[in-house]
Scaffold this motif. Structure first.
Motif, PDB file in Angstrom:
ATOM      1  N   SER A  98       0.904  -1.299   0.111  1.00 37.51           N
ATOM      2  CA  SER A  98       0.017   0.045   0.046  1.00 37.51           C
ATOM      3  C   SER A  98       0.951   1.307   0.077  1.00 37.51           C
ATOM      4  CB  SER A  98      -0.956  -0.020   1.299  1.00 37.51           C
ATOM      5  OG  SER A  98      -0.155   0.064   2.216  1.00 37.51           O
ATOM      6  N   ILE A  99       0.244   2.432  -0.214  1.00 41.29           N
ATOM      7  CA  ILE A  99       0.983   3.855  -0.149  1.00 41.29           C
ATOM      8  C   ILE A  99       0.347   4.468   0.948  1.00 41.29           C
ATOM      9  CG2 ILE A  99       1.600   3.638  -2.606  1.00 41.29           C
ATOM     10  CD1 ILE A  99      -0.737   5.207  -3.198  1.00 41.29           C
ATOM     11  N   TYR A 100       1.076   5.402   1.321  1.00 42.43           N
ATOM     12  CA  TYR A 100       0.695   6.397   2.229  1.00 42.43           C
ATOM     13  C   TYR A 100       1.329   7.689   2.156  1.00 42.43           C
ATOM     14  CZ  TYR A 100       5.446   5.498   4.261  1.00 42.43           C
ATOM     15  OH  TYR A 100       7.044   5.268   4.088  1.00 42.43           O
ATOM     16  N   THR A 101       0.607   8.628   3.304  1.00 41.09           N
ATOM     17  CA  THR A 101       1.087   9.868   3.419  1.00 41.09           C
ATOM     18  C   THR A 101       1.269  10.304   4.945  1.00 41.09           C
ATOM     19  OG1 THR A 101      -1.003  10.873   3.431  1.00 41.09           O
ATOM     20  CG2 THR A 101       0.165  10.806   1.441  1.00 41.09           C
ATOM     21  N   PRO A 102       2.331  10.991   5.229  1.00 37.89           N
ATOM     22  CA  PRO A 102       3.356  11.613   4.499  1.00 37.89           C
ATOM     23  C   PRO A 102       4.567  10.393   4.161  1.00 37.89           C
ATOM     24  CG  PRO A 102       3.658  12.105   6.891  1.00 37.89           C
ATOM     25  CD  PRO A 102       2.329  11.324   6.907  1.00 37.89           C
ATOM     26  N   GLN A 103       5.001  10.218   3.122  1.00 35.60           N
ATOM     27  CA  GLN A 103       5.894   9.313   2.694  1.00 35.60           C
ATOM     28  C   GLN A 103       7.119  10.247   2.109  1.00 35.60           C
ATOM     29  OE1 GLN A 103       5.336   6.829  -0.607  1.00 35.60           O
ATOM     30  NE2 GLN A 103       6.685   4.953   0.235  1.00 35.60           N
ATOM     31  N   VAL A 104       8.413  10.066   2.185  1.00 36.47           N
ATOM     32  CA  VAL A 104       9.253  10.438   1.904  1.00 36.47           C
ATOM     33  C   VAL A 104      10.359   9.290   1.109  1.00 36.47           C
ATOM     34  CG1 VAL A 104      11.607  11.328   2.144  1.00 36.47           C
ATOM     35  CG2 VAL A 104       9.625  12.691   3.135  1.00 36.47           C
ATOM     36  N   VAL A 105      10.493   9.815  -0.057  1.00 34.58           N
ATOM     37  CA  VAL A 105      11.353   8.759  -0.800  1.00 34.58           C
ATOM     38  C   VAL A 105      12.950   9.355  -0.967  1.00 34.58           C
ATOM     39  CG1 VAL A 105      11.853   7.704  -2.815  1.00 34.58           C
ATOM     40  CG2 VAL A 105       9.699   7.687  -2.168  1.00 34.58           C
ATOM     41  N   ILE A 106      14.056   8.913  -0.663  1.00 34.61           N
ATOM     42  CA  ILE A 106      15.126   9.535  -0.799  1.00 34.61           C
ATOM     43  C   ILE A 106      16.026   9.151  -1.716  1.00 34.61           C
ATOM     44  CG2 ILE A 106      16.193   7.980   1.223  1.00 34.61           C
ATOM     45  CD1 ILE A 106      17.801  10.720   1.888  1.00 34.61           C
ATOM     46  N   ASN A 107      16.263   9.792  -2.578  1.00 33.53           N
ATOM     47  CA  ASN A 107      17.162   9.274  -3.741  1.00 33.53           C
ATOM     48  C   ASN A 107      16.582   8.369  -4.515  1.00 33.53           C
ATOM     49  OD1 ASN A 107      18.802  11.664  -3.415  1.00 33.53           O
ATOM     50  ND2 ASN A 107      20.783  10.440  -3.295  1.00 33.53           N
ATOM     51  N   GLY A 108      15.263   7.951  -4.407  1.00 31.41           N
ATOM     52  CA  GLY A 108      14.800   6.925  -5.115  1.00 31.41           C
ATOM     53  C   GLY A 108      15.116   5.458  -4.786  1.00 31.41           C
ATOM     54  N   GLN A 109      15.737   5.531  -3.623  1.00 30.58           N
ATOM     55  CA  GLN A 109      16.273   4.310  -3.091  1.00 30.58           C
ATOM     56  C   GLN A 109      15.475   3.433  -1.873  1.00 30.58           C
ATOM     57  OE1 GLN A 109      20.644   3.588  -3.482  1.00 30.58           O
ATOM     58  NE2 GLN A 109      20.765   5.671  -3.892  1.00 30.58           N
ATOM     59  N   GLU A 110      14.844   4.456  -1.111  1.00 30.35           N
ATOM     60  CA  GLU A 110      14.449   3.852  -0.024  1.00 30.35           C
ATOM     61  C   GLU A 110      13.134   4.942   0.463  1.00 30.35           C
ATOM     62  OE1 GLU A 110      16.475   3.469   3.760  1.00 30.35           O
ATOM     63  OE2 GLU A 110      18.244   4.303   2.739  1.00 30.35           O
ATOM     64  N   PHE A 112      10.265   6.386   4.052  1.00 31.07           N
ATOM     65  CA  PHE A 112      10.214   6.160   5.507  1.00 31.07           C
ATOM     66  C   PHE A 112       8.921   7.266   5.765  1.00 31.07           C
ATOM     67  CE2 PHE A 112      14.030   9.022   4.834  1.00 31.07           C
ATOM     68  CZ  PHE A 112      13.729  10.175   5.195  1.00 31.07           C
ATOM     69  N   VAL A 113       8.416   7.314   6.827  1.00 33.25           N
ATOM     70  CA  VAL A 113       7.591   8.409   7.194  1.00 33.25           C
ATOM     71  C   VAL A 113       8.009   9.865   7.214  1.00 33.25           C
ATOM     72  CG1 VAL A 113       6.015   9.138   9.093  1.00 33.25           C
ATOM     73  CG2 VAL A 113       6.157   6.475   8.782  1.00 33.25           C
ATOM     74  N   SER A 115       7.619  12.609   8.559  1.00 32.86           N
ATOM     75  CA  SER A 115       7.711  13.365   9.753  1.00 32.86           C
ATOM     76  C   SER A 115       8.774  12.841  10.642  1.00 32.86           C
ATOM     77  CB  SER A 115       6.183  13.652  10.380  1.00 32.86           C
ATOM     78  OG  SER A 115       5.738  12.083  10.832  1.00 32.86           O
ATOM     79  N   ASN A 116       9.391  11.637  10.486  1.00 35.23           N
ATOM     80  CA  ASN A 116      10.295  11.142  11.529  1.00 35.23           C
ATOM     81  C   ASN A 116      11.715  11.805  11.469  1.00 35.23           C
ATOM     82  OD1 ASN A 116      12.298   9.685  12.834  1.00 35.23           O
ATOM     83  ND2 ASN A 116      10.524   7.663  12.559  1.00 35.23           N
ATOM     84  N   ALA A 117      11.855  12.794  12.434  1.00 29.80           N
ATOM     85  CA  ALA A 117      12.969  13.711  12.289  1.00 29.80           C
ATOM     86  C   ALA A 117      14.246  12.859  12.493  1.00 29.80           C
ATOM     87  CB  ALA A 117      12.918  14.844  13.108  1.00 29.80           C
ATOM     88  N   ASN A 118      14.192  11.833  13.380  1.00 26.87           N
ATOM     89  CA  ASN A 118      15.485  11.252  13.668  1.00 26.87           C
ATOM     90  C   ASN A 118      15.934  10.259  12.454  1.00 26.87           C
ATOM     91  OD1 ASN A 118      15.511  12.040  16.259  1.00 26.87           O
ATOM     92  ND2 ASN A 118      14.282  10.495  17.066  1.00 26.87           N
ATOM     93  N   VAL A 119      14.883   9.704  11.745  1.00 29.98           N
ATOM     94  CA  VAL A 119      15.191   8.750  10.690  1.00 29.98           C
ATOM     95  C   VAL A 119      15.700   9.820   9.420  1.00 29.98           C
ATOM     96  CG1 VAL A 119      14.446   7.410   8.684  1.00 29.98           C
ATOM     97  CG2 VAL A 119      13.834   6.837  11.033  1.00 29.98           C
ATOM     98  N   MET A 120      15.206  11.016   9.479  1.00 29.83           N
ATOM     99  CA  MET A 120      15.641  11.868   8.328  1.00 29.83           C
ATOM    100  C   MET A 120      17.009  12.422   8.464  1.00 29.83           C
ATOM    101  SD  MET A 120      14.538  13.647   5.675  1.00 29.83           S
ATOM    102  CE  MET A 120      12.714  14.099   5.576  1.00 29.83           C
ATOM    103  N   ALA A 121      17.383  12.693   9.625  1.00 30.76           N
ATOM    104  CA  ALA A 121      18.678  13.212  10.094  1.00 30.76           C
ATOM    105  C   ALA A 121      19.680  12.175   9.710  1.00 30.76           C
ATOM    106  CB  ALA A 121      18.726  13.345  11.569  1.00 30.76           C
TER     107      ALA A 121
END
Length: 242
Positions: A98-110, A112-113, A115-121
């Motif tokens: 399934s797909i969801y929001t808010p979803q971030v795709v980074i460099n087309g490779q993976e 994650f949610v 709004s997750n600041a820790n994962v983003m950093a």
């Protein structure tokens, strides 16, 4: 025969030691969001902060507003069915059910949610060390009424890659009247209002963008160019503020 084998061995060593040309790292964050999604504003805010704090110009942020939240009562003015399809294409790559929001795709490779600041950093640190395969230069930018024209030049191999051209509104404030975010005033940034995709045949050329009606005369715009390979991996990107 021994001489031939030795020659072949030396030749193979030579070619295997050749290095592919690499370029400075670039990080492309693609946020799938919606004004009709109550969990999306924190992700929108995080993306805005990241772009604002990017002193090294490594990060390119894009917000794709999907249309599948519109049924709740608020039609997101930036939503497009093609952006929902783009997200489903990533879902197929990631084997997501399934797909969801808010979803971030980074460099087309993976993904994650968003709004997750820790994962983003953590991911920004990780991808900030990976060199790009391509470098894109943009020049001769002209805006004439409802059109934007520019020239581009690409360094690095372009075989089996696609070229994406996105027109982005830097920031827009909207008062939401219905749906999950009713009575809230939302600030969205890096809003993609147009994206063209084409196969790469030449390393240089010119491009024309027709400015869509959703763009206001006071909007600050950006042009973002992205190169991806056949597996949707982002291998090069650049942006300019108009």
């Amino acid at each position: 025969m021994k001489h031939i084998l030795l020659s072949l061995f030396i030749t193979s060593l030579f070619f295997s030691s050749e290095k592919t040309e690499v370029y400075p790292p670039v990080i492309v964050l693609e946020l799938f969001t919606s004004q009709g999604c109550s969990s999306c504003p924190p992700a929108d805010e995080l993306l805005t902060q990241i772009q604002a704090n990017d002193t090294n110009s490594k990060v390119i942020a894009l917000s794709y507003h999907v249309d599948y939240w519109n049924y709740i009562g608020w039609k997101d003015p930036f939503s497009k069915a093609e952006f929902s399809k783009k997200q489903r294409d990533y879902g197929q790559k990631f084997n997501s059910s399934s797909i969801y929001t808010p979803q971030v795709v980074i460099n087309g490779q993976e993904h994650f949610v968003g709004s997750n600041a820790n994962v983003m950093a953590s991911k920004l640190k990780q991808y900030g060390k990976i060199s790009a395969e391509n470098k894109i230069d943009i020049s001769e930018i002209k805006t004439l009424e409802d059109k934007i024209t520019f020239n581009y030049s690409i360094s690095g191999t372009i075989k089996n890659k696609v070229f994406k051209v996105a027109l982005v509104i830097k920031e827009r404030v909207t008062k939401i009247q219905r749906g999950e975010n009713r009575n809230r005033t939302l600030k969205n940034s890096n809003i993609v209002v147009l994206e063209d995709v084409m196969s790469l045949k030449n390393k240089s050329g010119s491009q024309t963008i027709i400015i869509p009606e959703v763009v206001n005369i006071n909007d600050e715009l950006k042009i973002i160019l992205i190169i991806q390979n056949s597996d949707l991996k982002t291998v090069g990107a650049n942006q300019v503020i108009l």
